[in-house]
Design a protein around this motif. Structure first.
Motif, PDB file in Angstrom:
ATOM      1  N   SER A 100      56.106  69.451  82.733  1.00 43.57           N
ATOM      2  CA  SER A 100      54.957  69.592  83.438  1.00 43.57           C
ATOM      3  C   SER A 100      54.452  68.649  84.742  1.00 43.57           C
ATOM      4  N   GLU A 178      54.940  73.475  79.763  1.00 45.42           N
ATOM      5  CA  GLU A 178      53.857  73.156  80.833  1.00 45.42           C
ATOM      6  C   GLU A 178      53.837  73.024  81.963  1.00 45.42           C
ATOM      7  N   ALA A 181      50.671  72.270  84.035  1.00 41.19           N
ATOM      8  CA  ALA A 181      49.401  71.798  84.247  1.00 41.19           C
ATOM      9  C   ALA A 181      49.122  70.459  85.366  1.00 41.19           C
TER      10      ALA A 181
END
Ligand SMILES: Nc1ncnc2c1ncn2[C@@H]1O[C@H](COP(=O)(O)OP(=O)(O)OP(=O)(O)O)[C@@H](O)[C@H]1O
Ligand SMILES: [Mg+2]
Length: 245
Positions: A100, A178, A181
């Motif tokens: 992320s 992710e 994100a």
């Protein structure tokens, strides 16, 4: 940020393996005496694999296993026919990971140096490394920033840089935990478009964005450190939404 050209995204390959099975057989992970994943048995050969589940359900641990960042304490994992433990050196080259936080993925001072770092210990000459780095940055719209400090890029550009650093090493599978994100809508679309629509590699996408998960070919759901189900994304997502209430 400059959009990568469609042609560009397609020819940055990595070999597409004949066997793209990710196989887990009775896999468990314990960290610091705590059991994090238990009894994971599954076999996946789809190109786009979504991994969903609540916070703390074990998704990142599953992603870290695939990326060789944590070792199984029980069971076996094999990636495209190569045992994760016995063939660790080879597997490390098969799998590229993105996360992320793009800041945490920057290793070297400048954009070009950061991408070049992925080609260390490959036995390539300086000129060839420079050529490959230039080509990669050009394809993904970062060429103008080649000599800029990597930390001076925007969040979206940094995530693109992280992806470039993975792609230049020509992995067969990309594990993305992710990856959108922290990105705004436009950069999120750019990164997810590359991962899900443009790149040829197998992609394991851990995400809380269920619209992204729905674009995958299969979805895997974890709950409490266990595999809850593996099925077509629509059904897995619908049941997950229901359970979330
Ligand atoms: N190094 C570690 N030592 C001890 N416990 C850990 C460690 N890493 C993860 N855990 C625990 O394992 C569980 C699963 O963590 P994991 O990060 O895999 O979840 P996740 O599904 O990715 O969650 P999120 O959606 O919040 O990212 C959590 O309870 C977490 O606290
Ligand atoms: Mg996580």
């Amino acid at each position: 940020m400059t959009e990568p050209t469609p042609a560009a995204a397609h020819d940055l390959g990595g070999e597409i393996p004949a066997d793209r099975t990710l196989a887990f057989d009775g896999v468990g992970v314990e960290l610091a005496g705590t059991r994090i994943l238990s009894d994971v048995t599954l076999s996946l050969a789809e190109r786009r694999i979504a991994v969903i589940g609540e916070n703390g359900s074990g998704k990142s641990t599953f992603a870290r296993l695939l990326g060789g960042l944590v070792a199984p304490t029980r069971g076996r994992v094999s990636i495209h026919g190569h045992d994760l433990v016995a063939g660790r050196k080879h597997v490390r080259r098969l799998v590229g990971s993105v996360f992320s936080n793009p800041d945490a993925q920057i290793i070297m001072p400048t954009v070009a140096e950061d991408v070049a770092f992925s080609l260390r210990r490959r036995g390539l000459g300086k000129a060839e490394i420079a050529e490959r780095v230039d080509a990669t940055l050009e394809r993904y719209g970062l060429a103008e920033r080649a000599d800029a400090p990597a930390h001076s890029l925007s969040g979206g550009q940094k995530q693109l840089l992280a992806l470039c650093a993975v792609l230049i090493a020509e992995p067969s599978v990309i594990v993305a935990d992710e990856p959108t994100a922290l990105l705004d809508g436009r950069n999120s679309r750019l990164i997810s478009g590359l991962l899900l629509d443009e790149l040829p590699q197998q992609v394991v996408l851990v995400t809380h964005d269920l619209e992204l998960a729905a674009r995958c070919d299969v979805a895997v759901r974890f709950e409490g450190g266990r595999l809850l189900e593996v099925d077509a994304p629509a059904g897995v997502i619908a049941r997950y939404r229901q359970d979330l209430g």
